[in-house]
Design a protein around this motif. Structure first.
Motif, short mmCIF file in Angstrom:
data_model
loop_
_atom_site.label_atom_id
_atom_site.label_comp_id
_atom_site.label_asym_id
_atom_site.label_seq_id
_atom_site.Cartn_x
_atom_site.Cartn_y
_atom_site.Cartn_z
N GLY B 23 -5.96 11.21 -11.06
CA GLY B 23 -6.62 10.71 -9.87
C GLY B 23 -7.53 11.70 -9.17
N VAL B 60 -2.51 8.64 -5.98
CA VAL B 60 -3.61 9.07 -5.13
C VAL B 60 -4.90 8.30 -5.44
CG1 VAL B 60 -4.94 11.03 -4.36
CG2 VAL B 60 -2.59 11.34 -5.04
N GLY B 61 -5.18 8.12 -6.74
CA GLY B 61 -6.41 7.47 -7.13
C GLY B 61 -6.49 6.05 -6.59
N LEU B 62 -5.38 5.34 -6.72
CA LEU B 62 -5.34 3.95 -6.27
C LEU B 62 -5.48 3.86 -4.76
CD1 LEU B 62 -5.04 1.45 -7.86
CD2 LEU B 62 -2.59 1.51 -7.48
#
Lengths: 220, 203
Positions: B23, B60-62
């Motif tokens: 991410g 984190v990415g989401l």
């Protein structure tokens, strides 16, 4: 236990996947790699749906294919347990909690006082911690990935290009053909080195036998 | 509105396909797109957004994707962004899970991995410089205050090289704790949030 799972109806299996990943992303703070121990506990230790080797394979795979690691893991485990519908159920389960939480926070955000010094302090603190975390992650990746001076140089070139505002997407795309050339060059070099090695060992074997012959000749 | 959501969806499809190595790789991609090019976010807003994404549970990415989508286009934007991040992953994951063992030793896959990993390391280093600029080389808590506290003559540093003592302290402490101990991430984040609030109250 495994038999029990195998005899579960398809619907129940999908529900299990959805709920497990819902729980995992709802409880685990941090990136996808922080999820691994929890995944291991649920799917390997408790449910016995995966073996440890399969989990290791999964770890390798999730870092191989593009995409964020959390969703990659969900998709892979879903595939293993219930095929493509399983993958979709697991991914949906992984997405639901962060999506809801972030929506709530994002809608509250404009109501916060942007001049409040405690709030600013909290954000400054978290940003500093995140800086440290990315730095540590980056260093670990560097150690795992970069193995020769040439590769250090390549990383530096990419880094400088990124600082000069070359689009990161372009950099990643450019890295693919570069990687092909690099691997090709490496295998050729290895093959050549092996060939040279083979010849030299042949030579040494010949010379050894020759000297033995000489000795024998001397004895005669 | 619908148009914008479709654009967001495809942008995040692109990010998802380019996101090798987790991410954090989204940080350079997102800043290039939304801070530098489209200018829907300032750098400091982006920093806050990443902080929120890091503190809330979930990958984190989401979290970042949902938040960027929401900032752009509200609820449907958030939906479009997170779907955009997932759909390519599901497609690629489903086909890769079946074939990866046959493909992983071919020169095409190996070369792609080698190249993209090197680029990923460089881009994560770049993300570090972005974050250093927002947390350590900043004047949220100015250097002068620190000097005055210890009755020191502080050197007058040029703009952009002034260091925030709170940033240095917290960043250093985080690195040390991550390397030397097994403190969970949650504790680190909560601790640094508390430390940040305390330090800003003190100065």
């Amino acid at each position: 236990m495994e038999m029990e799972i195998r005899t579960l109806s398809r619907g129940r299996r999908l529900l299990l996947l959805y709920c497990s990943f819902f729980r995992i992303t709802a409880l685990v703070v941090g990136g996808g790699l922080a999820m691994l121990p929890v995944i291991e506990e649920i799917f390997v230790v408790k449910r016995k749906l995966l073996t440890r080797e399969e989990l290791l394979d999964m770890t390798a795979l999730t870092q191989t294919v593009p995409g964020i690691i959390a969703i990659n893991s969900a998709v892979y485990i879903g595939m293993k347990v219930a095929g493509v519908p399983g993958a979709i159920a697991a991914a949906a389960g992984a997405v639901t909690p962060p999506f809801t939480v972030i929506l709530v926070i994002a809608s509250l955000f404009p109501h916060l006082d942007p001049k409040n010094r405690y709030l600013l302090g909290v954000f400054a603190g978290i940003r500093a911690a995140v800086t440290g975390m990315i730095l540590v992650t980056g260093c670990r990746m560097f150690r795992r990935t970069v193995k020769s001076p040439l590769e250090i140089a390549v990383v530096l070139v990419f880094f400088v290009l990124a600082i000069m505002k070359v689009s990161p997407a372009l950099l990643i795309l450019a890295a693919v053909p570069f990687g092909w050339c690099y691997v090709l060059w490496q295998t050729r070099r290895l093959a050549r080195a092996e060939q040279a090695n083979g010849e030299s060992s042949k030579v040494s074997a010949e010379s050894a036998s020759e000297s033995r012959r000489n000795e024998e000749g001397g004895k005669c | 509105m619908l148009n914008h959501c479709i654009i967001l969806f495809f942008q995040f499809c692109k990010f998802s396909v380019l996101c090798f190595g987790g991410g954090y790789m989204l940080i350079p991609l997102l800043t290039a797109e939304y801070v530098d090019r489209e200018q829907v976010l300032t750098m400091s807003e982006f920093g806050n957004l990443c902080s929120v994404a890091q503190v809330t549970p979930g990958p984190v990415g989401l979290n970042t994707a949902t938040y960027v989508g929401y900032v752009n286009e509200g609820f449907f934007g958030a939906l479009a962004a997170s779907l955009g991040l997932i759909v390519p992953t599901v497609l690629i994951g489903c086909s890769a899970a079946a074939g990866i063992n046959r493909w992983k030793d071919t020169f095409l896959v190996k070369g792609m991995l080698k190249g993209t990993r090197l680029a990923a390391v460089a881009l994560i280093m770049f993300a570090v410089t972005i974050f250093l600029g927002m947390s350590v080389f900043t004047q949220t808590i100015p250097w002068e205050a620190f000097g005055a506290l210890f009755k020191l003559d502080y050197p007058v540093l040029p703009e952009g090289f002034r260091v925030s003592p709170a940033g240095v302290l917290i960043c250093g402490a985080t690195i040390a704790l991550m390397l030397k101990t097994k403190v969970p991430t949650t504790a680190l984040l909560l601790g640094s949030a508390a430390a940040g609030a305390l330090l800003s109250a003190w100065f």
